[in-house]
Motif scaffolding. Structure first.
Motif, PDB file in Angstrom:
ATOM      1  N   GLN B 103      25.356 -26.395  49.942  1.00  0.00           N
ATOM      2  CA  GLN B 103      26.763 -26.024  49.968  1.00  0.00           C
ATOM      3  C   GLN B 103      27.395 -26.428  48.648  1.00  0.00           C
ATOM      4  N   TYR B 104      28.063 -25.482  48.018  1.00  0.00           N
ATOM      5  CA  TYR B 104      28.715 -25.706  46.725  1.00  0.00           C
ATOM      6  C   TYR B 104      30.217 -25.788  46.964  1.00  0.00           C
ATOM      7  N   PHE B 105      30.794 -26.881  46.488  1.00  0.00           N
ATOM      8  CA  PHE B 105      32.192 -27.163  46.792  1.00  0.00           C
ATOM      9  C   PHE B 105      33.131 -26.749  45.668  1.00  0.00           C
ATOM     10  N   GLY B 106      34.334 -26.326  46.065  1.00  0.00           N
ATOM     11  CA  GLY B 106      35.391 -26.102  45.117  1.00  0.00           C
ATOM     12  C   GLY B 106      36.097 -27.396  44.768  1.00  0.00           C
ATOM     13  N   PRO B 107      37.075 -27.333  43.870  1.00  0.00           N
ATOM     14  CA  PRO B 107      37.772 -28.546  43.415  1.00  0.00           C
ATOM     15  C   PRO B 107      38.768 -29.098  44.427  1.00  0.00           C
TER      16      PRO B 107
END
Lengths: 111, 114
Positions: B103-107
């Motif tokens: 899972q790649y997270f946003g800021p």
């Protein structure tokens, strides 16, 4: 729940030393993911290790997984001040989907 | 390529107002997640979208929270009648192919309810 619980809660070391953080969880997993978080904002993915893997490396990072003990460890070698951050493990169950995060380990690397 | 983006980055609102938070996932990612992180706490799962399947809403704390994902891409998290305890950083993540990938997270969006 498959919530990850990190240990220790806080760790302070000198630059150049190694840092080891541990994670325990309760149920069967498909994979376990490690993340780093700086300044309480976005998480940076470090490593994903699958349940059929025992060890994985990425640069100065080494992750181990022992499914019989339901535990994982993250080793950062030759630490740098820039490694100062909170580190979270996030087990993911066999169904996939949501990650359940623990409280994290707060690592401080002093120059 | 571009990562996950979120807007706004910061939001200050008054108690009782509605807010909308936006997430643009990585192009081609089929799964999208919302989490929130209160001050000094770990991340709390809110909702998960996977393709055309019914979303997993099991983490939504109350019926004031809702989310939708239009066209399998952009998602909006709506909080109605905001309360002070809704103050937190709201994080969006996306993953490729499905439910068992990184899972790649946003800021994040930092929400402050006064």
């Amino acid at each position: 729940s498959q919530q990850g619980e990190e240990d220790p809660q806080a760790l302070s070391i000198q630059e150049g030393e190694n840092a080891t953080m541990n994670c325990s969880y309760k149920t069967s997993i498909n994979n376990l993911q490690w993340y780093r978080q700086n300044s309480g904002r976005g998480l940076v993915h470090l490593i994903l290790i699958r349940s059929n893997e025992r060890e994985k490396h990425s640069g100065r990072l080494r992750v181990t997984l022992d499914t019989s003990k339901k535990s994982s460890s993250l080793l950062i070698t030759a630490s740098r001040a820039a490694d100062t951050a909170s580190y979270f493990c996030a087990p993911q169950g066999s169904q996939g989907g949501k990650l359940i995060f623990g409280q994290g380990t707060e690592l401080s690397v002093k120059p | 390529g571009a990562g996950v983006s979120q807007s706004p980055s910061n939001k200050v609102t008054e108690k009782g107002k509605d807010v909308e938070l936006r997430c643009d996932p990585i192009s081609g990612h089929t799964a999208l997640y919302w989490y929130r992180q209160s001050l000094g706490q770990g991340l709390e799962f809110l909702i998960y979208f996977q393709g055309n399947s019914a979303p997993d809403k099991s983490g939504l704390p109350s019926d004031r929270f809702s989310a939708e994902r239009t066209g399998g891409s952009v998602s909006t998290l709506t909080i109605q009648r905001t309360q002070q305890e809704d103050s937190a950083v709201y994080l969006c993540a996306s993953s490729a192919q499905g439910a068992r990938e990184t899972q790649y997270f946003g800021p994040g969006t930092r929400l402050l309810v006064l």
